[in-house]
Design a protein around this motif. Structure first.
Motif, PDB file in Angstrom:
ATOM      1  N   ASP A   1       0.821  -1.256   0.102  1.00 34.62           N
ATOM      2  CA  ASP A   1      -0.060   0.121  -0.067  1.00 34.62           C
ATOM      3  C   ASP A   1       0.786   1.206   0.068  1.00 34.62           C
ATOM      4  N   ASN A   2       2.031   1.383   0.717  1.00 34.12           N
ATOM      5  CA  ASN A   2       2.775   2.550   0.727  1.00 34.12           C
ATOM      6  C   ASN A   2       3.568   2.590  -0.656  1.00 34.12           C
ATOM      7  N   SER A   3       3.878   1.612  -1.060  1.00 29.35           N
ATOM      8  CA  SER A   3       4.462   1.706  -2.589  1.00 29.35           C
ATOM      9  C   SER A   3       3.488   2.166  -3.655  1.00 29.35           C
ATOM     10  N   LYS A   4       2.263   1.519  -3.319  1.00 29.97           N
ATOM     11  CA  LYS A   4       1.103   1.932  -4.302  1.00 29.97           C
ATOM     12  C   LYS A   4       0.912   3.644  -4.139  1.00 29.97           C
ATOM     13  N   LYS A   5       0.966   4.021  -2.750  1.00 35.35           N
ATOM     14  CA  LYS A   5       0.600   5.573  -2.688  1.00 35.35           C
ATOM     15  C   LYS A   5       1.915   6.375  -3.162  1.00 35.35           C
ATOM     16  N   LYS A   6       3.006   5.809  -3.085  1.00 34.02           N
ATOM     17  CA  LYS A   6       4.078   6.606  -3.475  1.00 34.02           C
ATOM     18  C   LYS A   6       4.211   6.701  -4.944  1.00 34.02           C
ATOM     19  N   PHE A   7       3.821   5.790  -5.483  1.00 32.52           N
ATOM     20  CA  PHE A   7       3.746   5.527  -7.173  1.00 32.52           C
ATOM     21  C   PHE A   7       2.640   6.625  -7.521  1.00 32.52           C
ATOM     22  N   GLU A   8       1.447   6.530  -6.854  1.00 31.33           N
ATOM     23  CA  GLU A   8       0.257   7.608  -7.302  1.00 31.33           C
ATOM     24  C   GLU A   8       0.995   8.912  -7.236  1.00 31.33           C
ATOM     25  N   ARG A   9       1.348   9.154  -5.890  1.00 34.52           N
ATOM     26  CA  ARG A   9       2.131  10.408  -5.794  1.00 34.52           C
ATOM     27  C   ARG A   9       3.169  10.822  -6.944  1.00 34.52           C
ATOM     28  N   GLU A  10       3.935  10.323  -7.243  1.00 35.67           N
ATOM     29  CA  GLU A  10       4.840  10.232  -8.237  1.00 35.67           C
ATOM     30  C   GLU A  10       4.268  10.387  -9.541  1.00 35.67           C
ATOM     31  N   CYS A  11       3.422  10.041  -9.873  1.00 39.68           N
ATOM     32  CA  CYS A  11       2.691  10.176 -11.128  1.00 39.68           C
ATOM     33  C   CYS A  11       2.012  11.471 -11.237  1.00 39.68           C
ATOM     34  N   ARG A  12       1.295  11.760 -10.025  1.00 36.24           N
ATOM     35  CA  ARG A  12       0.855  13.157 -10.335  1.00 36.24           C
ATOM     36  C   ARG A  12       1.827  14.266 -10.324  1.00 36.24           C
ATOM     37  N   GLU A  13       3.049  14.423  -9.755  1.00 35.19           N
ATOM     38  CA  GLU A  13       3.924  15.143  -9.777  1.00 35.19           C
ATOM     39  C   GLU A  13       4.649  14.926 -11.205  1.00 35.19           C
ATOM     40  N   ALA A  14       4.616  13.849 -11.889  1.00 31.14           N
ATOM     41  CA  ALA A  14       5.096  13.965 -13.112  1.00 31.14           C
ATOM     42  C   ALA A  14       4.141  14.498 -14.310  1.00 31.14           C
ATOM     43  N   GLU A  15       2.646  14.547 -13.687  1.00 33.95           N
ATOM     44  CA  GLU A  15       1.837  15.276 -14.778  1.00 33.95           C
ATOM     45  C   GLU A  15       1.942  16.789 -14.562  1.00 33.95           C
ATOM     46  N   LYS A  16       2.350  17.054 -13.610  1.00 37.36           N
ATOM     47  CA  LYS A  16       2.211  18.656 -13.009  1.00 37.36           C
ATOM     48  C   LYS A  16       3.654  19.201 -13.768  1.00 37.36           C
ATOM     49  N   ALA A  17       4.832  18.226 -13.668  1.00 33.93           N
ATOM     50  CA  ALA A  17       5.932  18.571 -14.489  1.00 33.93           C
ATOM     51  C   ALA A  17       5.812  18.626 -15.789  1.00 33.93           C
ATOM     52  N   GLN A  18       5.016  17.795 -16.718  1.00 37.93           N
ATOM     53  CA  GLN A  18       4.696  17.861 -17.939  1.00 37.93           C
ATOM     54  C   GLN A  18       3.893  19.124 -18.241  1.00 37.93           C
ATOM     55  N   GLN A  19       2.689  19.336 -17.814  1.00 40.34           N
ATOM     56  CA  GLN A  19       2.017  20.514 -17.859  1.00 40.34           C
ATOM     57  C   GLN A  19       2.745  21.713 -17.560  1.00 40.34           C
ATOM     58  N   SER A  20       3.706  21.922 -16.802  1.00 38.72           N
ATOM     59  CA  SER A  20       4.717  23.112 -16.897  1.00 38.72           C
ATOM     60  C   SER A  20       5.413  23.281 -17.968  1.00 38.72           C
ATOM     61  N   TYR A  21       5.962  22.115 -18.328  1.00 38.02           N
ATOM     62  CA  TYR A  21       6.825  22.029 -19.608  1.00 38.02           C
ATOM     63  C   TYR A  21       6.214  22.544 -20.641  1.00 38.02           C
ATOM     64  N   GLU A  22       4.892  21.984 -21.105  1.00 37.34           N
ATOM     65  CA  GLU A  22       4.276  22.192 -22.189  1.00 37.34           C
ATOM     66  C   GLU A  22       3.832  23.908 -22.193  1.00 37.34           C
ATOM     67  N   ARG A  23       3.317  24.472 -21.126  1.00 37.31           N
ATOM     68  CA  ARG A  23       2.978  25.754 -21.112  1.00 37.31           C
ATOM     69  C   ARG A  23       4.498  26.668 -21.331  1.00 37.31           C
ATOM     70  N   LEU A  24       5.518  26.394 -20.785  1.00 37.70           N
ATOM     71  CA  LEU A  24       6.654  27.289 -20.972  1.00 37.70           C
ATOM     72  C   LEU A  24       7.172  27.022 -22.493  1.00 37.70           C
ATOM     73  N   ASP A  25       7.049  25.783 -23.094  1.00 36.53           N
ATOM     74  CA  ASP A  25       7.229  25.458 -24.405  1.00 36.53           C
ATOM     75  C   ASP A  25       6.303  26.399 -25.525  1.00 36.53           C
TER      76      ASP A  25
END
Length: 541
Positions: free
Chosen positions: A128-152
């Motif tokens: 369950d901890n690894s699942k929650k951590k994977f879920e959190r990292e996926c949300r952070e990666a989505e935020k980073a992608q949105q930020s990159y696309e906006r700047l690009d």
């Protein structure tokens, strides 16, 4: 039952509680048996006779039977103790030991089940901890992608900002991939452990608990059987105790007890004679024509009557209260039969003492010979005083025995003379007197007056009259012997079972009947040993 661990925990605990409850039941039953046996022993001790002198030992068959019953009851109490001991060792002790082992085994199995459950819970938490951590990292990666696309897409953004956003996107994507791999590994591990837990570990623990519970049930069954076997083992011995009580009851003999009473209290004395009639009216009706009446004869008769009365009065105490007086050495203060018994007992005791002194003298003589042959073992002269004392005791005992035997011969001579006189008077049957049994007992028939012609004055010390007629008594009936009778005593008649005899004199209340054989032999037989048939008008005959 993979998900019923708690319920199985409660069931196994109930099984142990039930086992201990039955053990408590057995313990209370053991206490009941022990108390019952103790109370029975106390009861037997209460009613058992205390040690008493030999003369006071119980002789009646009813008393002996009761004491035999007490002995059997004491043995029965011992068997109740055996039941309690067997139950305590085979049932209660075994239950307590098994209950302790059962608790230890149950505790071990439950600990194994809890450990397995705890390990599965730990694997689930890691997954369950690894699942929650994977879920959190996926949300952070989505935020980073949105930020990159906006700047690009922003024309005002610098190239450095775009590169920085791109690097942040790559970093978050990489971390998300790593957490994804870790989550997948943890998930696979948890699934494997969960399958192992529910299909291997828990079934094995449940199987062990099941076997444990089944062994508990089997042990209860064995204890139930042992509980009954403890009682069944002693049933044959208890049956023997009860049979002994029945045999004791059958050994009671009322005739023997009655005979013991007769032997114990019979005195050997004859009943007193009838008081004579004294006619004081003779002087009133005397006529002148009769002349002088034989006054000396009248006086002689009157003196004789007074003498008879005096004799009768002197003997009345034998059937009432005996005058109190000091006990004499020769027991002459006792009735003849009791005196004979006492003298015989004393002679037997003196003979036993004489035998002991004789054995002691022989032992001293042998020891003296050994000392004379082997002086180093002892001084022969040291035994001489003891030997002299023993010889003196032997002489004293012989003198005592001789003296008591003389007294006994005197008593037996008197009893034999009295028996001979009575036997002669019975044959002549001219006078009806109270009969004396061959054992020395007497009847209550006090009619001892002479009913024949007047006799000359008897000697003052004579109690029996002389008879002239020697004709045998006529038969008044017949009897059949129910039991055999030895007839060792003087005046008795031996008979066999089924033998037919003539009755010549009925039982006067002393338990003896006078009978005659076909060959003319006469004697007394016990009334209780015969079946009597009297002829009609036998009294008149």
């Amino acid at each position: 039952l993979k998900d019923q661990f708690d319920n199985l925990d409660k069931h196994t605990q109930w099984g142990i509680d039930f086992l201990e409850k039955y053990a408590k039941f057995v313990k209370e039953r053991i206490e009941i048996e022990q108390n019952y046996a103790k109370q029975l022993r106390n009861l037997v001790k209460k009613y058992c006779p205390k040690r008493s002198p030999k003369d006071e030992e119980p002789r009646f068959t009813s008393c002996i039977a009761f004491f035999n019953i007490l002995n059997e009851l004491n043995d029965y109490a011992g068997q109740r103790e055996v039941v309690a001991e067997e139950m305590g060792h085979r049932v209660y002790g075994e239950l307590m030991r098994y209950s302790h082992d059962l608790k230890t085994e149950r505790k071990m199995h439950l600990q194994e089940g809890r450990k397995a459950q705890q390990y599965l819970d730990m694997c689930w938490k890691q997954m369950d901890n690894s699942k929650k951590k994977f879920e959190r990292e996926c949300r952070e990666a989505e935020k980073a992608q949105q930020s990159y696309e906006r700047l690009d897409n922003d024309t005002n953004a610098t190239k450095a900002d775009v590169e920085k956003a791109k690097q942040q996107l790559n970093l978050r994507t990489h971390m998300a991939d790593e957490n994804k791999n870790e989550y997948a590994a943890q998930l696979q591990n948890f699934n494997g452990e969960q399958h192992k837990h529910y299909y291997i570990v828990i079934p094995q623990i449940y199987k062990q608990l099941q076997e444990m519970d089944e062994r508990r049930t089997i042990k209860l069954s064995e204890c139930y059987k042992g509980f009954a076997d403890s009682e069944r083992k002693v049933i044959p011995i208890i049956s023997k105790c009860l049979e002994g009580m029945i045999l004791a009851a059958k050994s009671v003999d009322e005739h023997r007890d009655s005979q013991l009473v007769i032997d114990c209290f019979k005195s050997g004395f004859e009943p007193p004679g009838d008081f004579p009639f004294e006619d004081y009216s003779q002087n009133i009706y005397r006529t002148i024509s009769d002349g002088t009446i034989s006054t000396p004869k009248q006086e002689g008769m009157r003196m004789d009557s007074k003498t008879t009365v005096g004799k009768a009065k002197g003997k009345l105490w034998l059937f009432g209260k005996k005058p109190k007086g000091p006990a004499l050495e020769d027991f002459s203060h006792l009735p003849p039969e009791q005196r004979r018994k006492k003298l015989q007992q004393r002679i037997d005791e003196l003979n036993r003492e004489l035998q002991k002194e004789t054995d002691q003298k022989d032992a001293l003589i042998k020891m003296k010979d050994v000392y004379e042959k082997n002086p180093q073992m002892g001084d022969p002269g040291s035994l001489q005083p003891k030997l002299t004392e023993t010889m003196s005791n032997m002489d004293r005992l012989r003198m005592e025995i001789h003296k008591n035997e003389a007294w006994l011969s005197e008593v037996e001579g008197k009893v034999a003379a009295r028996s001979d006189r009575r036997h002669s008077s019975d044959i002549n049957h001219l006078v009806t007197q109270g009969r004396e049994s061959p054992e020395g007992s007497y009847t209550d028939d006090a009619n001892q007056e002479v009913r024949g012609p007047p006799q000359q004055h008897a000697h003052p010390n004579e109690f029996d009259d002389e008879f002239e007629d020697d004709d045998p008594l006529p038969a008044i009936g017949h009897c059949k012997a129910i039991y055999p009778f030895d007839g060792h005593n003087e005046g008795t008649l031996a008979m066999k079972e089924g033998e037919i005899l003539y009755i010549i004199e009925e039982d006067k209340g002393d338990g003896w009947t006078r009978a005659r054989r076909h060959n003319g032999e006469e004697g007394y037989v016990p009334t209780s040993y015969i079946d009597v048939t009297l002829e009609k008008n036998s009294k008149g005959a």
